[in-house]
Scaffold this active site. Sequence first.
Site, PDB file in Angstrom:
ATOM      1  CG  LEU A 153      14.377 -25.724  -1.009  1.00  0.00           C
ATOM      2  CD1 LEU A 153      15.460 -25.307  -0.022  1.00  0.00           C
ATOM      3  CD2 LEU A 153      14.723 -27.089  -1.602  1.00  0.00           C
ATOM      4  N   GLY A 154      11.318 -22.522  -1.099  1.00  0.00           N
ATOM      5  CA  GLY A 154      10.889 -21.735  -2.242  1.00  0.00           C
ATOM      6  C   GLY A 154      12.070 -20.961  -2.814  1.00  0.00           C
ATOM      7  CB  ILE A 156      13.904 -16.659   0.010  1.00  0.00           C
ATOM      8  CG1 ILE A 156      13.490 -15.367  -0.705  1.00  0.00           C
ATOM      9  CG2 ILE A 156      14.862 -16.343   1.167  1.00  0.00           C
ATOM     10  CD1 ILE A 156      12.644 -14.422   0.137  1.00  0.00           C
ATOM     11  CB  ILE A 232      15.346 -14.167   6.373  1.00  0.00           C
ATOM     12  CG1 ILE A 232      15.541 -15.599   5.860  1.00  0.00           C
ATOM     13  CG2 ILE A 232      16.613 -13.656   7.063  1.00  0.00           C
ATOM     14  CD1 ILE A 232      16.608 -15.742   4.799  1.00  0.00           C
ATOM     15  NE  ARG A 234       5.523 -10.867   5.466  1.00  0.00           N
ATOM     16  CZ  ARG A 234       5.842  -9.656   5.068  1.00  0.00           C
ATOM     17  NH1 ARG A 234       6.753  -8.959   5.721  1.00  0.00           N
ATOM     18  NH2 ARG A 234       5.249  -9.132   4.019  1.00  0.00           N
ATOM     19  CD  GLU A 263       8.677  -6.070  11.131  1.00  0.00           C
ATOM     20  OE1 GLU A 263       8.680  -5.740   9.930  1.00  0.00           O
ATOM     21  OE2 GLU A 263       9.335  -7.025  11.584  1.00  0.00           O
ATOM     22  CG  HIS A 281      11.243  -6.357   8.036  1.00  0.00           C
ATOM     23  ND1 HIS A 281       9.894  -6.507   8.226  1.00  0.00           N
ATOM     24  CD2 HIS A 281      11.513  -6.998   6.861  1.00  0.00           C
ATOM     25  CE1 HIS A 281       9.363  -7.196   7.231  1.00  0.00           C
ATOM     26  NE2 HIS A 281      10.333  -7.503   6.385  1.00  0.00           N
TER      27      HIS A 281
END
Length: 315
Positions: A153-154, A156, A232, A234, A263, A281
Site C-alpha cells: 500500500l504505497g 500506487i 502492475i 514488477r 519482456e 507494460h
Amino acid sequence: MTKPEILQLGPYPAWDQEPLDAAFTVHRLFEADDRAAMLANVGDRIRAIATRGELGASRALIEACPNLELISVYGVGYDAVDLAACRERGIQVTNTPDVLTGDVADLGVAMMLAQSRGIIGAETWARSGKWAAEGLYPLKRRVFGRRAGVLGLGRIGFEVARRLAGFDMQISYSDIAPKSYAPDWTFVEDAVTLARDVDFLFVTLAASAATRHIVGRDVIEALGPEGMLINISRASNIDEEALIAALADGRLGSAALDVFEGEPNFDPRFRDLPNVLLQPHHASGTIETRKAMGQLLRDNLTAHFAGSPLLTPVV
C-alpha cells in the site's frame, strides 16, 4: 560552456529527446553497433546515465563509467539499477515517482474490469458475428461489492484501493505495517492470508530481493480457482512458473498482467492461456504522464549539474 556528457540507455519520445539533446551531450548506447567499443571510447567522459526502469544500470555498465555521478531513471521502479555499486562509488540515483501513480492505478482497475467482465472477448464476439449467429456472450462475474486485496500500500497501491472503494468493494491490504492513511481498510499481516480472503489481488509492491517471488505457489493457491491476480508492479514479484501452472490447471481463476520476466520476449505459454489478460507494460503509457516523467528526469539531471538538491533522490 561545455555541456555535461551523459549516456542514454533507451529511446525516449521526441518531446523528451529534443530538450535532452539541447541541454546535454548525449551518447545513445542503444543505437551503438558495438556497445563495448562505444563505452571504451566515451565511458570516462560520462557523468550521468539516463535510463528507463526496466533497463536500469548494471554494475558492469557503472564500472565502465569511472566518472559517473548520477543515474536518472525514467520510471518509478529502480530495481534494475545496481544500487550496491552506486553506494560503493557515491553515485546518486533518482526516479520519477508520483507523476505516474494515477495512470498505473487506472490501468490496474481497468484490467480488473476488462478481465472480470470479459470485455475483450465480448468485443470479439460482437465483431465476429457470433452474437447474431450464436446468441448472447457467456456470463461473467461482477466487480462491485466484492473483496479486493492490495499487496503493497504505497503510492500506487493506495490509489488503486481508493478507486476500488468507488465500487463499494471490501478492501484489505498487506504491507510491512498498518498504514495510518488507510483507517477504513483492513490490514492483513501476510500475503497468503490476504489472498485467501479476497476475490481480486492487486500486486503493487516495489521490487527488491526481499519481494522476489513473494507471490508464489502458496499465495496463488490461496487466491484460488475463483480469484484473479492483477500485477502492475514488477514481474520479479511473481513466480511465473507457479502462475502459469496454476492458470493452466485451474488452481487460479484468472490473471491480468502488465509486466513479465524477459519482456518484451515473455514466456510464450502465457499466449496459450485463455484466462490471462496480457498488456505490454504500458501502465504509465499516457501522453500526459510520459511528458511529466521526461520532465522530472531532466529536472533531476539539471539540478545535479547546477549543484542543487535532487528532486526525487533514491540513493
